[in-house]
Design an enzyme around this catalytic site. Structure first.
Site, PDB file in Angstrom:
ATOM      1  N   ASP A   6      -4.293   7.464   8.012  1.00  0.00           N
ATOM      2  CA  ASP A   6      -5.560   6.608   8.711  1.00  0.00           C
ATOM      3  C   ASP A   6      -4.974   5.677   9.603  1.00  0.00           C
ATOM      4  OD1 ASP A   6      -3.775   4.708   7.085  1.00  0.00           O
ATOM      5  OD2 ASP A   6      -5.433   4.100   5.623  1.00  0.00           O
ATOM      6  N   SER A  61       0.844  -1.466  -0.083  1.00  0.00           N
ATOM      7  CA  SER A  61       0.024  -0.031   0.063  1.00  0.00           C
ATOM      8  C   SER A  61       0.661   1.335  -0.115  1.00  0.00           C
ATOM      9  CB  SER A  61      -0.976   0.060   1.314  1.00  0.00           C
ATOM     10  OG  SER A  61      -0.264  -0.075   2.415  1.00  0.00           O
ATOM     11  N   HIS A  94      -1.061   4.282   6.955  1.00  0.00           N
ATOM     12  CA  HIS A  94      -0.586   5.044   5.867  1.00  0.00           C
ATOM     13  C   HIS A  94      -0.166   6.503   6.010  1.00  0.00           C
ATOM     14  CE1 HIS A  94      -3.233   1.724   4.465  1.00  0.00           C
ATOM     15  NE2 HIS A  94      -1.968   1.372   3.962  1.00  0.00           N
TER      16      HIS A  94
END
Length: 389
Positions: free
Chosen positions: A352, A46, A355
């Protein structure tokens, strides 16, 4: 006829002066010119997923993801752009299309095989039943293999799709970027492994990484830009889930960061060996850990605040709750509300709980692109195998 000591000293000084002037004049001409990277092929999780997992529909970021730059969810697990986006733009390329995205993609300047929740090794618990992406590094390699072969068939066939494929010569001249491994550590932490057991798993994880690097090299990769993993112990999802963990002087979970540092040490050693095994390639090891840690250690110095607190989240000291994450709809006092973002993401480090914000990503890219955190210490635009220039 001999010279007096005084004359010899005078001649020597004159010689050294001429040598200095000559070498000073020559050095600029020896400066490395910038590399020409016609394409970028990215592998990762990610930290660099530009829409792969979202396109697979296994897990799709919803509002308020993407709010800062794209003003809508854009497949990235951030409020905006990622390091890979800034990297692509700095090389004059459009943002990388996710390989898994079948709608409106353009691979003429490379492709992104990264998906959020990806690991190096095959994970035990795979989405949608588990927590990790089925597109681990072995699969990302297979996708690259398929892209390389099929893209050339499409180019030779002609038609409207031909121009959307990379040229054959791009594969040897491209920049290959990697940012993966964090989730392998996370899988251990959340799989009830002890810190010692996660540490003990690192050599096998690194072996899996090196194996895939060699396979990607066999398909033409010659310029490889490899990020180490960041300070996982500073992320809200770690400090919130492991509250009893010993903290360092800035509040990060010390043992978890030490595992990340162990992973990074082993990764760097693996790259040393890869340089010996694959001398025709240029490997750049990028110390992302140090840059990211500086954001937690001295946030105010760089214009940030509350680095350990998620911008988008709900609940507790770190504004993180796995069951009520960013973008979730939760019930509060009988009313349904969206778990939204903080007032100003541009001064926050964490988005979040897992990240980074776009602002933090840009900060990290600006630091690492100079080469100051690289081994060898070459800027991004010079991190190619010189025979390709």
């Amino acid at each position: 006829m001999g010279y007096s000591p005084k004359v010899i000293i005078s001649l020597f000084c004159s010689y050294m002066l001429i040598l200095h002037i000559t070498s000073s004049a020559v050095i600029p001409t020896l400066a490395l010119k910038d590399c020409e990277f016609p394409a970028i092929f990215n592998f990762g999780d990610s930290n660099s997923d530009t829409g792969g997992l979202a396109a697979s529909l296994l897990l799709t970021p919803t509002t308020p993801y993407g709010e800062t730059y794209f003003h809508m969810p854009a497949g990235r697990f951030s409020d905006g752009r990622l390091i890979i986006d800034f990297l692509a733009k700095s090389l004059g390329h459009p943002y990388l299309s996710a390989y898994l995205d079948s709608l409106g993609t353009n691979f003429s300047h490379g492709a992104n095989f990264a998906t959020a929740a990806s690991t190096i090794r095959l994970p035990d618990l795979i989405l949608p039943a588990g927590e990790f992406s089925p597109f681990y590094l072995d699969i990302q390699y297979m996708q690259f293999l398929q892209l390389k072969s099929r893209s050339q068939l499409i180019r030779h066939r002609g038609g409207i799709f031909a121009s959307l494929m990379p040229k054959e010569e791009y594969f040897s001249k491209a920049l290959y970027t990697f940012d993966i491994g964090q989730n392998d550590l996370g899988e251990g932490f959340f799989g009830n492994m002890t810190i010692q057991e996660v540490n003990a798993s690192v050599p096998d994880i690194i072996t899996g990484f090196s194996t895939n690097i060699k396979k990607i090299y066999d398909l033409g990769a010659r310029s490889l830009w490899i990020h180490n993993t960041g300070p996982i112990g500073c992320l809200p999802y770690i400090v919130a889930n492991f509250p009893s963990a010993e903290k360092d002087e800035i509040g990060c979970a010390k043992a978890y960061n030490e595992v990340a540092q162990h992973f990074n040490h082993e990764l760097k050693q693996a790259i040393v060996q890869l340089r010996k095994d694959l001398p025709l390639a240029a490997f750049t090891y990028v110390d992302v850990y140090s840059v990211k840690y500086s954001l937690f250690k001295e946030p105010e110095k760089y214009g940030f605040e509350l680095p350990l607190v998620a911008c988008c989240g709900s609940g507790g000291k770190y504004n993180y709750n796995a069951t009520a994450g960013c973008g979730a709809i939760i019930t509060v006092n009988g009313s349904q509300i969206l778990v939204g973002s903080c007032k100003n993401p541009s001064i926050r480090v964490n988005w979040d709980g897992i990240h980074y914000t776009e602002a933090a990503a840009k900060f990290v890219f600006d630091k690492i692109s100079t080469g100051a955190y690289s081994d060898p210490p070459l800027p991004l635009k010079q991190a190619c195998h010189r025979s390709l220039n």
